[in-house]
Write an enzyme that holds these catalytic residues in place. Structure first.
Site, short mmCIF file in Angstrom:
data_model
loop_
_atom_site.label_atom_id
_atom_site.label_comp_id
_atom_site.label_asym_id
_atom_site.label_seq_id
_atom_site.Cartn_x
_atom_site.Cartn_y
_atom_site.Cartn_z
N TRP A 185 -4.11 -9.04 0.68
CA TRP A 185 -3.46 -9.53 -0.70
C TRP A 185 -4.40 -10.52 -1.42
O TRP A 185 -4.90 -11.42 -0.64
CB TRP A 185 -2.00 -10.09 -0.29
CG TRP A 185 -1.65 -10.68 -1.52
CD1 TRP A 185 -0.96 -9.81 -2.48
CD2 TRP A 185 -1.62 -11.99 -2.01
NE1 TRP A 185 -0.59 -10.58 -3.62
CE2 TRP A 185 -0.89 -11.98 -3.26
CE3 TRP A 185 -2.02 -13.00 -1.28
CZ2 TRP A 185 -0.96 -13.29 -4.01
CZ3 TRP A 185 -1.85 -14.44 -2.13
CH2 TRP A 185 -1.32 -14.41 -3.40
N GLU A 226 -1.90 -4.94 -0.41
CA GLU A 226 -0.51 -5.13 -1.00
C GLU A 226 -0.29 -5.52 -2.40
O GLU A 226 -1.28 -6.40 -2.93
CB GLU A 226 -0.04 -6.60 -0.08
CG GLU A 226 1.14 -7.19 -0.71
CD GLU A 226 1.67 -8.32 0.18
OE1 GLU A 226 0.79 -8.89 0.80
OE2 GLU A 226 2.45 -8.92 -0.04
N LYS A 228 1.50 -6.44 -6.06
CA LYS A 228 2.54 -7.53 -6.62
C LYS A 228 2.58 -7.44 -8.08
O LYS A 228 1.55 -7.16 -8.78
CB LYS A 228 1.80 -9.07 -6.20
CG LYS A 228 2.75 -10.12 -6.37
CD LYS A 228 2.30 -11.34 -5.77
CE LYS A 228 2.92 -12.52 -6.26
NZ LYS A 228 2.64 -13.65 -5.42
N ASP A 259 5.80 -5.24 -0.59
CA ASP A 259 6.62 -6.59 -0.24
C ASP A 259 7.98 -6.66 -0.96
O ASP A 259 7.81 -6.45 -2.17
CB ASP A 259 5.51 -7.73 -0.82
CG ASP A 259 6.28 -9.03 -0.33
OD1 ASP A 259 5.85 -9.88 0.29
OD2 ASP A 259 7.33 -9.31 -0.90
N HIS A 262 8.09 -8.45 -4.56
CA HIS A 262 6.98 -8.14 -5.41
C HIS A 262 7.31 -7.09 -6.37
O HIS A 262 6.33 -6.40 -7.20
CB HIS A 262 5.76 -7.48 -4.49
CG HIS A 262 5.08 -8.87 -3.84
ND1 HIS A 262 3.72 -8.65 -3.33
CD2 HIS A 262 5.46 -10.08 -3.58
CE1 HIS A 262 3.43 -9.69 -2.80
NE2 HIS A 262 4.44 -10.73 -2.99
N HIS A 286 6.68 -5.98 3.80
CA HIS A 286 6.67 -7.40 4.07
C HIS A 286 8.27 -7.68 3.50
O HIS A 286 8.52 -7.61 2.53
CB HIS A 286 5.88 -8.11 2.96
CG HIS A 286 4.62 -8.40 3.59
ND1 HIS A 286 3.62 -9.03 3.08
CD2 HIS A 286 4.12 -8.03 4.74
CE1 HIS A 286 2.44 -9.26 3.78
NE2 HIS A 286 2.68 -8.60 4.66
N ASP A 294 9.35 -14.12 -6.88
CA ASP A 294 8.91 -13.72 -5.63
C ASP A 294 8.68 -14.97 -4.72
O ASP A 294 7.94 -15.62 -4.35
CB ASP A 294 7.24 -13.22 -5.53
CG ASP A 294 6.78 -13.12 -4.15
OD1 ASP A 294 7.63 -12.65 -3.36
OD2 ASP A 294 5.48 -13.14 -4.11
N ASP A 296 10.11 -15.81 -1.79
CA ASP A 296 10.07 -15.65 -0.44
C ASP A 296 11.02 -16.64 0.29
O ASP A 296 10.75 -17.27 1.29
CB ASP A 296 8.50 -16.32 0.27
CG ASP A 296 7.54 -15.18 -0.36
OD1 ASP A 296 7.34 -14.02 0.27
OD2 ASP A 296 6.63 -15.75 -1.23
N ASP A 326 7.68 -11.65 5.86
CA ASP A 326 7.04 -12.67 4.98
C ASP A 326 7.81 -13.48 4.21
O ASP A 326 8.36 -12.96 2.91
CB ASP A 326 5.96 -11.65 3.79
CG ASP A 326 5.11 -12.54 2.97
OD1 ASP A 326 4.91 -13.85 3.45
OD2 ASP A 326 4.48 -12.07 2.21
C1 RNT Z 1 1.94 -13.14 -1.62
C2 RNT Z 1 2.12 -12.06 -0.65
C3 RNT Z 1 1.38 -12.49 0.82
C4 RNT Z 1 1.61 -13.55 1.41
C5 RNT Z 1 1.01 -13.85 2.71
C6 RNT Z 1 0.87 -15.43 2.91
O1 RNT Z 1 2.61 -12.96 -2.66
O2 RNT Z 1 3.22 -11.75 -0.46
O3 RNT Z 1 1.77 -11.40 1.57
O4 RNT Z 1 2.94 -14.23 1.31
O5 RNT Z 1 -0.18 -13.33 2.89
ZN ZN Z 2 3.84 -10.27 1.05
#
Ligand code: RNT
Ligand code: ZN
Length: 419
Positions: A185, A226, A228, A259, A262, A286, A294, A296, A326
């Site tokens: 990523w 990955e 986004k 993810d 994302h 993720h 995003d 998290d 994640d």
């Molecule tokens: C960031 C991505 C990525 C990170 C990690 C820490 O938007 O989701 O996966 O969260 O690599």
């Molecule tokens: Zn991620």
């Protein structure tokens, strides 16, 4: 005095009456590992001196006490958490968490030897490891561009870091006897409207092709990229968008990472799984929860997560998907965050495995959409919590309501003593 029947047996019978085999679901569930992300333990800080702020859109907010500051603390926290999460686990490791690097090799020069402590730790616990190049939180990523940077020297550094990461992944996978998922990523993008959207993508494409051209023991390393939608500070343009990586992964036959945070909030990641699997060999999820962006947040047992894992529970899909966590919340006890998120992920998978899959499909095939909806909805009130409790019991993990005690005890004995 009458003895009450074992609650699991009661649940088993109720599910059996609905045509669902709880034993088969429990057995399947105990074969699927969840990859636990090291970065929830220290707010994505990593072990490199001078770092401490991930930057580049990975924003952990909050200042709850007791974050891990080194390998011993992070490994101890992971051990404590592992006792509270039923079922097999893997470790999801970022390159910024190198342990055996007294000579301070920069990221482009990292080797598996720099992760020796983690490898030994995982081996003695029977865990596999997944790996991530860390393309952020570094002076060479200060302007937010890495693999798509206009400066060839900076691109070179990040290309070499990603090649090093794939080699590390392959070696760790071989050592532990289970393939490593190595996930790329990058944060690259622009805050405001770019003049040139094509240039950075052309450079990213070249960089990635160079990274993949490096010879790696492919049987022990699974590459994923990955995508986004956007991040804080890169609201207008993300180089590695979904379309870019989906096309790239399909063309080069590598894995794709989806993810959960994302995409636009109303997009269904569950729906994407079957749409992309005909074209890519492997998927990494993720599992995360975006709140408005995003962000998290810790994974909830919400509809998005349940739908996503219900797709994964399909026997044809399950072997082609890896499940990684994640999220990072620094405002609550970090062990509780890990535990809640990972348990919820597993609960969602259990719910997916407990769906009357064949009956639902049969209803659909005969065009009986009334029966399909009725079945799907009625299944939701079957006593699945008792099946979950049984899963916890069989895996020597506390049931719901019982894991918080050990977290509090660990907080008092260990976390509060950290500076
Ligand atoms: C960031 C991505 C990525 C990170 C990690 C820490 O938007 O989701 O996966 O969260 O690599
Ligand atoms: Zn991620």
């Amino acid at each position: 005095m009458s003895t009450s029947p074992h609650p699991y047996n009661f649940a088993k019978e109720r599910f059996a009456a609905a045509g669902i085999d709880t034993e088969a679901a429990l057995e399947k569930l105990s074969q699927v590992p969840v990859s636990l992300h090291c970065w929830q333990g220290d707010d994505v800080a990593g072990f490199e001196s001078g770092s401490g702020n991930a930057g580049s859109g990975c924003l952990a907010t909050g200042d709850y006490s007791g974050k891990a500051r080194n390998f011993d603390e992070l490994a101890a926290d992971l051990d404590a958490v592992a006792r509270l999460i039923p079922g097999p686990l893997r470790l999801n490791l970022h390159a910024s968490y190198a342990t055996d690097n007294s000579a301070k090799a920069d990221r482009d020069a990292l080797t598996a030897a720099h992760f020796r402590s983690w490898i030994d730790w995982a081996a003695s616990r029977g865990w596999g490891i997944d790996f991530n190049p860390t393309c952020f939180g570094h002076p060479k990523a200060a302007d937010g561009f890495t693999l798509s940077h206009r400066d060839a020297g900076i691109r070179r550094f990040w290309i070499d870091h990603c090649i090093a990461s794939r080699r590390i992944g392959a070696e760790i996978g071989k050592t532990l006897g289970t393939p490593t998922v190595t996930n790329i990523w990058i944060p690259d993008g622009y805050k405001d409207t770019p003049a040139d959207r094509s240039g950075p993508r052309r450079r990213l494409l070249q960089s990635l092709e160079e990274i993949l051209a490096a010879p790696i023991a492919t049987e022990w390393n699974i590459d994923t990229v990955e995508s986004k939608l956007f991040g804080i500070g890169v609201e207008s343009y993300t180089v590695g968008s979904h379309e870019f990586y989906l096309a790239f992964a399909a063309k080069h036959q590598i894995g794709l990472c989806l993810d959960a945070g994302h995409f636009h909030p109303t997009e269904s990641v569950a729906d994407k799984i079957s749409a992309v699997l005909p074209f890519v060999p492997h998927l990494l999820l993720h599992v995360s929860r975006g709140v408005r962006w995003d962000s998290d947040h810790v994974v909830n047992l919400d509809d998005a997560t349940k739908e996503m894992l219900a797709e994964v529970a399909d026997p044809e899909i399950l072997p082609r998907v890896s499940i990684g966590m994640d999220f990072f919340d620094a405002s609550i006890n970090r062990l509780a965050a890990w535990t809640i998120g990972a348990r919820n992920t597993r609960k969602a998978l259990l719910l997916g495995l407990l769906r009357p899959r064949e009956a639902l499909r049969a209803a659909e095939e005969r065009g009986d959409h009334t029966a399909r909806l009725a079945l799907l909805e009625d299944t939701k009130s079957l006593p699945w919590g008792l099946v979950w409790e049984e899963f916890c019991r069989r895996h020597d993990a506390p049931g719901d309501g019982a894991w918080i005690g050990p977290v509090r005890a660990y907080e008092a004995s260990t976390l509060r003593r950290r500076g």
